[in-house]
Design a protein around this motif. Sequence first.
Motif, PDB file in Angstrom:
ATOM      1  N   GLY A   1      17.532 102.258  78.435  1.00 51.66           N
ATOM      2  CA  GLY A   1      18.456 103.018  79.776  1.00 51.66           C
ATOM      3  C   GLY A   1      18.447 102.544  80.941  1.00 51.66           C
ATOM      4  O   GLY A   1      19.236 103.444  81.452  1.00 51.66           O
TER       5      GLY A   1
ATOM      6  N   ASP B   1      17.028 112.093  77.073  1.00 50.17           N
ATOM      7  CA  ASP B   1      18.075 113.402  77.254  1.00 50.17           C
ATOM      8  C   ASP B   1      18.572 111.933  78.683  1.00 50.17           C
ATOM      9  O   ASP B   1      18.136 112.713  79.106  1.00 50.17           O
ATOM     10  CB  ASP B   1      18.012 114.834  77.518  1.00 50.17           C
ATOM     11  CG  ASP B   1      19.031 115.071  77.488  1.00 50.17           C
ATOM     12  OD1 ASP B   1      19.845 115.272  79.021  1.00 50.17           O
ATOM     13  OD2 ASP B   1      19.603 116.050  75.897  1.00 50.17           O
ATOM     14  N   LEU B   2      19.684 111.697  78.348  1.00 50.54           N
ATOM     15  CA  LEU B   2      19.884 110.795  79.213  1.00 50.54           C
ATOM     16  C   LEU B   2      20.546 112.286  80.842  1.00 50.54           C
ATOM     17  O   LEU B   2      20.206 111.353  82.170  1.00 50.54           O
ATOM     18  CB  LEU B   2      21.674 110.504  79.491  1.00 50.54           C
ATOM     19  CG  LEU B   2      21.673 109.581  80.261  1.00 50.54           C
ATOM     20  CD1 LEU B   2      21.305 108.517  80.748  1.00 50.54           C
ATOM     21  CD2 LEU B   2      23.463 108.539  79.968  1.00 50.54           C
TER      22      LEU B   2
ATOM     23  N   THR C   1      21.776 101.988  82.820  1.00 53.75           N
ATOM     24  CA  THR C   1      22.981 103.624  82.414  1.00 53.75           C
ATOM     25  C   THR C   1      22.461 104.301  84.116  1.00 53.75           C
ATOM     26  O   THR C   1      22.919 104.837  84.689  1.00 53.75           O
ATOM     27  CB  THR C   1      22.800 104.338  81.217  1.00 53.75           C
ATOM     28  OG1 THR C   1      23.548 103.284  80.819  1.00 53.75           O
ATOM     29  CG2 THR C   1      23.844 105.606  81.228  1.00 53.75           C
ATOM     30  N   VAL C   2      20.449 104.936  83.567  1.00 53.78           N
ATOM     31  CA  VAL C   2      20.722 106.096  84.243  1.00 53.78           C
ATOM     32  C   VAL C   2      20.604 105.599  85.943  1.00 53.78           C
ATOM     33  O   VAL C   2      20.340 106.632  87.033  1.00 53.78           O
ATOM     34  CB  VAL C   2      18.287 106.183  84.010  1.00 53.78           C
ATOM     35  CG1 VAL C   2      18.034 106.877  85.060  1.00 53.78           C
ATOM     36  CG2 VAL C   2      18.410 106.724  82.973  1.00 53.78           C
TER      37      VAL C   2
ATOM     38  N   THR D   1      17.431 113.543  82.747  1.00 52.93           N
ATOM     39  CA  THR D   1      16.502 111.734  83.480  1.00 52.93           C
ATOM     40  C   THR D   1      17.109 111.631  84.490  1.00 52.93           C
ATOM     41  O   THR D   1      16.586 111.641  85.469  1.00 52.93           O
ATOM     42  CB  THR D   1      17.136 111.447  81.986  1.00 52.93           C
ATOM     43  OG1 THR D   1      16.260 110.982  81.065  1.00 52.93           O
ATOM     44  CG2 THR D   1      15.916 109.922  83.430  1.00 52.93           C
ATOM     45  N   VAL D   2      19.164 112.065  84.402  1.00 52.19           N
ATOM     46  CA  VAL D   2      19.238 111.752  85.440  1.00 52.19           C
ATOM     47  C   VAL D   2      19.121 112.343  86.500  1.00 52.19           C
ATOM     48  O   VAL D   2      19.322 112.289  87.804  1.00 52.19           O
ATOM     49  CB  VAL D   2      21.076 111.259  85.312  1.00 52.19           C
ATOM     50  CG1 VAL D   2      21.507 110.945  86.747  1.00 52.19           C
ATOM     51  CG2 VAL D   2      21.087 109.878  84.664  1.00 52.19           C
TER      52      VAL D   2
ATOM     53  N   ARG E   1      18.711 101.968  69.487  1.00 49.45           N
ATOM     54  CA  ARG E   1      19.625 102.189  71.129  1.00 49.45           C
ATOM     55  C   ARG E   1      20.442 100.577  70.981  1.00 49.45           C
ATOM     56  O   ARG E   1      21.461  99.904  71.178  1.00 49.45           O
ATOM     57  CB  ARG E   1      19.736 101.612  72.323  1.00 49.45           C
ATOM     58  CG  ARG E   1      19.193 103.601  72.242  1.00 49.45           C
ATOM     59  CD  ARG E   1      18.592 103.931  73.790  1.00 49.45           C
ATOM     60  NE  ARG E   1      18.663 104.985  74.253  1.00 49.45           N
ATOM     61  CZ  ARG E   1      17.155 105.803  75.199  1.00 49.45           C
ATOM     62  NH1 ARG E   1      16.623 104.859  75.652  1.00 49.45           N
ATOM     63  NH2 ARG E   1      17.780 106.671  75.173  1.00 49.45           N
TER      64      ARG E   1
ATOM     65  N   ASN F   1      13.312 108.542  78.753  1.00 45.05           N
ATOM     66  CA  ASN F   1      14.696 108.566  78.993  1.00 45.05           C
ATOM     67  C   ASN F   1      15.158 108.827  77.409  1.00 45.05           C
ATOM     68  O   ASN F   1      14.956 108.207  76.731  1.00 45.05           O
ATOM     69  CB  ASN F   1      15.424 107.217  79.371  1.00 45.05           C
ATOM     70  CG  ASN F   1      16.813 107.896  79.056  1.00 45.05           C
ATOM     71  OD1 ASN F   1      17.706 109.024  79.399  1.00 45.05           O
ATOM     72  ND2 ASN F   1      18.138 106.413  79.266  1.00 45.05           N
TER      73      ASN F   1
END
Length: 195
Positions: free
Chosen positions: A20, A171-172, A23-24, A175-176, A135, A169
């Motif tokens: 991810g 939990d998105l 996305t992150v 993490t962000v 994923r 990562n």
Amino acid sequence: MYALKDKEMIFVFTGPHGAGRKTVAEMSGSTLGMKQVISYTTRPPKATEEDGQDYHFISPAQFVQAQANDEFIEVSTVNDHLYGIKSADIESMFELSGSIYLILNRFGAETLRKLYGDRVVLIFIYADRDKLEQRMRESGDPDDIIAKYLSYYEDELSFRDECDHVFENVDLAHTVFDLTKTLDLYLNRNLVDLD
């Protein structure tokens, strides 16, 4: 090669395929007002990918010509496809933003660190092997490609010790959030924590 000006920073997101990191990186970059330098590749786009947004998709002949013209500061081969970053793209993104980010494999990350030293911040994004496989299946990757990426997993995971920051990562949103707070320490944007 582009010479970094005072306070210009390069953030490189790396880690295993499927963790991810894209996305992150995009969510953190958007929050912090950073621009992404997009790599060039000879591989065909996936159904969900868009030219100029995910990668610059070019033919092998175009890639070789750009390489012959010394346009790339970094080139790597992954699964028989070429990937590269153009110095001119780094320069033009810095004109739009005081800091930039890239999403690269470990070899690209190492190359940028060698070129720009401590002005490059390496951020390692990972998830456990089962999560990565899940994923990749959800994104429609074929079994042979999934197997190939998973065969690199341990080797890629070993690179995390070379990175400045490591985030699992799971939990998105978390993490962000954590990553954005960490990057803000470099950028001094003084984001307000509403917790």
